[in-house]
Design an enzyme around this catalytic site. Structure first.
Site, short mmCIF file in Angstrom:
data_model
loop_
_atom_site.label_atom_id
_atom_site.label_comp_id
_atom_site.label_asym_id
_atom_site.label_seq_id
_atom_site.Cartn_x
_atom_site.Cartn_y
_atom_site.Cartn_z
N ASP A 1 -10.03 -5.00 -5.32
CA ASP A 1 -9.42 -4.19 -4.26
C ASP A 1 -10.10 -2.83 -4.24
O ASP A 1 -10.04 -2.08 -5.22
CB ASP A 1 -7.91 -4.05 -4.54
CG ASP A 1 -7.18 -3.32 -3.40
OD1 ASP A 1 -7.85 -2.61 -2.61
OD2 ASP A 1 -5.94 -3.47 -3.32
N SER B 1 0.83 -1.19 0.00
CA SER B 1 0.00 0.00 0.00
C SER B 1 0.87 1.26 0.00
O SER B 1 1.70 1.42 -0.88
CB SER B 1 -0.91 -0.07 1.23
OG SER B 1 -2.02 0.77 1.07
N HIS C 1 -7.59 -5.70 0.14
CA HIS C 1 -6.41 -4.88 -0.08
C HIS C 1 -5.17 -5.53 0.53
O HIS C 1 -4.10 -5.00 0.44
CB HIS C 1 -6.67 -3.50 0.55
CG HIS C 1 -5.58 -2.49 0.31
ND1 HIS C 1 -5.10 -2.22 -0.95
CD2 HIS C 1 -4.92 -1.69 1.16
CE1 HIS C 1 -4.15 -1.29 -0.85
NE2 HIS C 1 -4.01 -0.96 0.41
#
Lengths: 268, 688, 116
Positions: free
Chosen positions: A217, A95, A245
């Site tokens: 996602d 991320s 995610h």
């Protein structure tokens, strides 16, 4: 404050192996990697850490100036590399840490041999012709949600955790105890994460890169993964048939397999 | 009076048999069950009522679809990871999208159920109405934010942080130390403060100004002056030094409410390598005690960025120097064999690799050529490469042949404890017969071009150096005779042999075999170029636009024989040098006097240069051919181009070139008919 | 074997005169680059010696570079000598091109002694 304590750096695996550094994303800490990191211990020197403000990092090391943008976090990564003398390193970032890894590799390209970007997004907010997936209002709304939960958490839970520092096994019993983050820091980290725009940094990456994308996602949609892949020269895109995610939590085996295949492929 | 007792043992009316279902549906809280991917498979009526939606509407949706935008991000970044890690959630506040699009504040508890294998099966969630609590929390938040916003520092903080972000990016985009330093003073001096200057601190602590942005009196400022003393103090204390009144007048604005000068030590990795000096300007940043943390951070970031650039430059340059010194060295000087090589370091910004090539005399009539690839990058790889290069020469010159040479290297690698998994292609060529004996240790196959077609030399293969061979463990066992094999092939005069490292052909998105086939096809097409031009054409074509993280080594080998000579040139003046090398070798084999060799090389060069410059330059398909042959005591050379002759602009050079040619040969003819053909003849004597 | 190391220009100062040494192969492919380097090197010199003994090849484009250099030196009144030992590749080309004899010297020492 030494770097190892500041970032709660933990190493395992082969001391003489090629280093592989795992960087956790926003909202969690290094425990996120617990189903993935061990798979690399037989061949690599595995390094885990917490961003300042997250997990067991040193909260006193946080300063709003230093962490005013992702560059501050990238600087921490480079300092960890310095401290542990990591070179020819594989960087696995989830991320926001995917982007932190990109920034670190641009600042010191010689240190990095490969980048693995898990669910990266260079910009979350929609922009002229760019679909990041979120409106500015949605981000503000999320910051709000974050604040409210920390209000409850910080009053109800903090004393319990503070009261048992020498009994880590109690951690398992504590509600919502993973991914604990100081509320003020989390708020700034969220702001920096979700309002940053690093699209122009991608095309300068010169390290062989894997973009690991989840098929479903809500945070980093497939279109964003494709964008990252198209912008980073020579990058590879692997889409995992996983929802959510955090493929390293929900589908650790597939995640390990994809990273492993990438690391074994191509030029050394 | 049995049966008259209302409270007789039995079931209370509220607890009828179907009431568990009823309890589920109408409980005072919402219930829902979702699959691990979040899709809703069961939901109770209470929850549906809150949402104002029907069951059919909700089943099959994912739980996140019920959340507000912000709640969705929070769910994906916090709740879902948390649930997967600890198996449950308690008292989490989120907003659902309620009837009519309004917000419905709720608290969640959730439990993740796993099967006996530990695989997630379902998530059971209870939902409590939390509008009251939410109201209270919102009030609290509003107050806190109001307090935050009121603080005057908040805005400044934001400005500072966006400046730092821009600075970091701006510095990282620049390549070397010089560029980064220039950008630093430009950005800081030009936008943040009045002017900036960077002072260097050397290893023994001496300071001097290096880079500045229009600062007042840089250089002229003596070390005992205001700036010099502030710089010294910054180095000594390691802390920012702010100076108010300056004793010497400056061109910079007088600043009220802040210091006029700030000296910031740039400390990284425990060493102060420089001092950033800032001069104030009244309409920009004030040097007050409050901005100290910002200034410290600014200097820290700048220091790290500059230091990274310096370290990187140093290491790269050391490794490159090491590598160049190792790759340099004369190719054996024998006109019967032309060997040309190219080495291209990994793409800018990456460390050098461990590729090498070498050519050396093995015996009176034998030359060895090697191309190898050491695993890894940087100084270590370059050093291992150097050792292996020397070892190859040492082992090979004992005349044992390629297979035994590789076995010798196995032994060397086992003792060296470096260079394991190095791949090597090694070939020895007999200069009289043209017989080539080759062996490959895990290396991509050499390409042989014969009469316009190419093939890959897959024979003589064995694993990389130090690898497990035939099941035997690494070490002494692998160096036993017979582990390595070699193969032979005969080279005739116009054949070409190409050795290379995998950087030339390895492409991320293309199978290796396809890339190697492409190389082979290309080598066949370009084999009539001069040998050095062939190397250039292969690297130019195969590496065009390629961002390869690997370094690349290419070697082309061509035999020179006494028969007719023929080469094609591309429309590039750089091909002339390659032509001269090949032609000189051929002329030497004709064994004429030294002056004739010099004269004919120069004559052919001038004619070919003319053809390229005035005939075909800039025509992508245009070619020049150069042919030479011996007829009795005469050497005849033809230089032909198919281009349209363009008169030289100054009307002189082309003519001068041909005038020179006329002085170098006994007979000169120039035919212009479409293209141009220059025909030259010179009588040659014996060796001078 | 790369084109950038085909021809190198280096300078040294001897007895207050600038000695420019060319090594490698000076041909049309590198002439422009060499000319710029030489011009930059001699810009502030009071007397110049160009030593060509390190050249393994010289073509007519290279001769043109020397010709321009001589012209520029004459204009500025800077004395200049060219060193090419008889029998060397550069001497061969210069002879073929009928390069002016009076600036040619057989060695650097001779050139330095010959300069006013």
């Amino acid at each position: 404050m030494d770097v190892v304590t500041r970032n709660h750096v933990r190493t395992s695996g082969r001391p003489d192996g090629q280093p592989i550094l795992f960087a956790h994303g926003f909202g969690c800490d290094q425990q996120m990697w617990r189903h993935v990191a061990p798979a690399f211990e037989d061949r690599y020197r595995v390094v885990l850490f917490d961003h300042v403000g997250a997990g067991a990092s040193d909260l006193a090391s946080f300063s709003p100036e230093r962490y005013a943008d992702l560059g501050g976090y990238a600087r921490d990564v480079l300092e960890i590399c310095d401290d542990l003398a990591l070179t020819d390193m594989v960087f696995v970032g989830h991320s926001v840490s995917a982007i932190i890894g990109v920034l670190a590799s641009l600042a010191a390209p010689g240190r990095f041999s490969r980048l693995v970007l898990v669910g990266p997004s260079p910009r979350y907010v929609d922009d002229d012709g760019y679909a990041g997936g979120f409106s500015r209002a949605a981000i503000e709304d999320m910051l709000d949600a974050l604040d409210r939960n920390y209000l409850g958490w910080s009053t109800a839970m903090a004393p319990v955790i503070v009261g048992n520092p020498d009994r880590p096994e109690l951690g398992e019993e504590l509600t919502n105890s993973f991914c604990r983050t100081d509320p003020a820091i989390a708020r700034q980290f969220a702001r920096v994460t979700f309002l940053s725009d690093n699209r122009d940094d991608l095309h300068r990456v010169r390290v062989p890169t894997l973009v690991l994308q989840c098929a479903d996602d809500a945070i980093a949609p497939v279109a964003v993964g494709r964008y990252v892949h198209a912008e980073i020269p020579g990058s590879e895109l692997v889409t995992l048939d996983v929802s959510g995610h955090c493929p390293h939590l929900s589908a650790p085996q597939a995640t390990v397999a994809a990273i492993d295949a990438f690391l074994r492929s191509g030029p050394r | 009076m049995a049966g008259a007792r209302p409270n007789s043992p039995g079931v209370h009316p509220a607890l009828q048999p179907d009431s568990s279902e009823d309890l589920f549906e109408h409980a005072p809280c919402g219930y829902l069950t979702t699959l691990p991917d979040g899709s809703i498979i069961r939901v109770n009526q209470t929850f549906l009522t809150w949402l104002g939606r029907s069951r059919d509407d909700v089943l099959g949706l994912r739980f996140v679809d019920l959340l507000t935008d912000g709640g969705r991000i929070y769910h994906e970044t916090h709740l879902r990871p948390l649930l997967e890690m600890q198996g449950h959630l308690r008292q989490i506040a989120v907003d659902l999208v309620g009837p009519g699009g309004g917000r419905l504040a709720v608290l969640l508890n959730a439990v993740l159920h796993r099967d006996s294998e530990g695989q997630p099966v379902a998530v059971r969630t209870t939902v409590f109405d939390a509008s009251e609590r939410q109201h209270y929390e919102r009030e609290l938040l509003r107050e806190r934010r109001a307090a935050e916003d009121a603080a005057a520092t908040a805005r400044a903080l934001h400005e500072h942080s966006s400046f730092l972000a821009r600075l970091s990016r701006c510095l990282d985009e620049a390549d070397g130390w010089d560029e980064r330093a220039a950008r630093l003073v430009e950005l800081v001096g030009g936008e943040l403060v009045g002017a900036a200057e960077l002072w260097d601190v050397d290893a023994v602590g001496r300071v001097r100004p290096t880079v500045n942005n229009g600062s007042p009196g840089p250089g002229a400022e003596s070390l005992s002056g205001d700036v010099g003393s502030a710089v010294r103090a910054a180095v000594d204390t390691g802390e920012p030094v702010l100076r108010g009144e300056l004793s010497t007048p400056t061109t910079v604005d007088r600043v009220d409410g802040g210091a006029a000068l700030a000296a910031l030590p740039m400390t990284v990795r425990g060493r102060t390598s420089g001092v950033l000096v800032l001069w104030a300007r009244h309409d920009r940043l004030r040097f007050t005690p409050e901005v100290r943390p910002f200034l410290t951070e600014l200097a820290g970031r700048a220091a790290l960025s500059l230091d990274n650039a310096r370290l990187y430059e140093r290491e790269r340059s050391t490794a490159l120097t090491l590598q160049r010194s190792l790759l340099a060295g004369a190719v054996p000087d024998d006109p019967r064999l032309r060997i040309a090589a190219a080495y291209r370091p990994a793409v800018e910004g990456l460390e050098v690799g461990g590729d090498w090539h070498d050519a050396f005399t093995v015996g009176p009539n034998r030359i060895g050529v090697v191309v190898g690839d050491v695993v890894g990058r940087g100084i270590a790889a370059a050093a291992a490469m150097g050792q292996l290069r020397s070892a190859t020469r040492a082992v090979a010159t004992s005349g044992v042949g390629p297979a035994r040479v590789l076995e010798g290297l196995d032994q060397f690698v086992a003792h060296l404890d470096a260079g394991q998994m190095t791949t090597v292609a090694y070939v020895e060529i007999d200069l009289d017969s043209g017989r080539a004996t080759y062996a490959c240790a895990g290396h991509p196959p050499p390409v042989l071009v014969h009469e316009g077609t190419s093939r890959l030399l897959w024979d003589g293969r064995s694993p990389p150096l130090g690898a497990h061979i035939g099941g035997a463990p690494r070490g002494p066992a692998s160096s036993e005779p017979g582990c390595r094999t070699d193969a032979t092939v005969d080279l005739s005069a116009d054949d070409r042999l190409v050795l290379y490292t995998d950087g030339l052909v390895e492409r991320r998105r293309s199978p290796l075999q396809r890339s190697i086939d492409r190389l082979a096809a290309l080598a066949a097409r370009e084999a009539d170029l001069p040998v050095a031009s062939l190397v250039d054409a292969l690297t130019a074509e195969l590496l065009a636009g390629v961002v390869t993280p690997d370094d690349v080594c290419v070697v082309a080998i061509g035999r020179i024989a006494t028969g007719p000579f023929h080469r094609r040139l591309r429309p590039l003046v750089s091909d002339l040098r390659a032509l001269r090398a090949d032609l000189q070798a051929w002329l030497c084999l004709q064994d004429p006097d030294r002056t004739s060799v010099d004269a004919l090389v120069l004559a052919a060069n001038e004619a070919a240069a003319n053809a390229i410059e005035h005939g075909i330059r800039g025509e992508p398909g245009g070619t020049v051919t150069v042919r030479a042959e011996r007829a009795g005591d005469e050497i005849r050379i033809d230089v032909v181009d198919e281009g349209t002759w363009r008169a030289p602009e100054d009307g002189r050079f082309g003519g001068r070139g041909l005038t020179i040619v006329g002085r170098l040969v006994d007979h000169l003819e120039v035919h212009r008919d479409g293209g141009t053909r220059v025909h030259m003849r010179r009588r040659v004597g014996g060796p001078a | 074997m790369s084109p950038d190391d085909a021809c190198r220009v280096s300078t040294a100062e001897r007895d207050g005169r600038l000695v420019v040494c060319l090594t490698g192969e000076l041909d049309v492919a590198v002439a422009g680059e060499v000319e710029r380097a030489v011009n930059a090197a001699v810009a502030a010199a009071a007397a110049v010696v160009v030593d060509l003994d390190g050249l393994t090849f010289l073509d007519s484009a290279g001769v043109r570079v020397l010709d321009h250099l001589l012209g520029a030196c004459y204009e500025r009144g800077v004395p200049v000598r060219v060193v090419a030992t008889p029998g060397s590749p550069a001497a061969f080309t210069l002879r073929v091109c009928a390069f002016p004899d009076h600036v040619m010297c057989a060695s650097t020492d001779e050139a330095l002694a010959d300069l006013p």
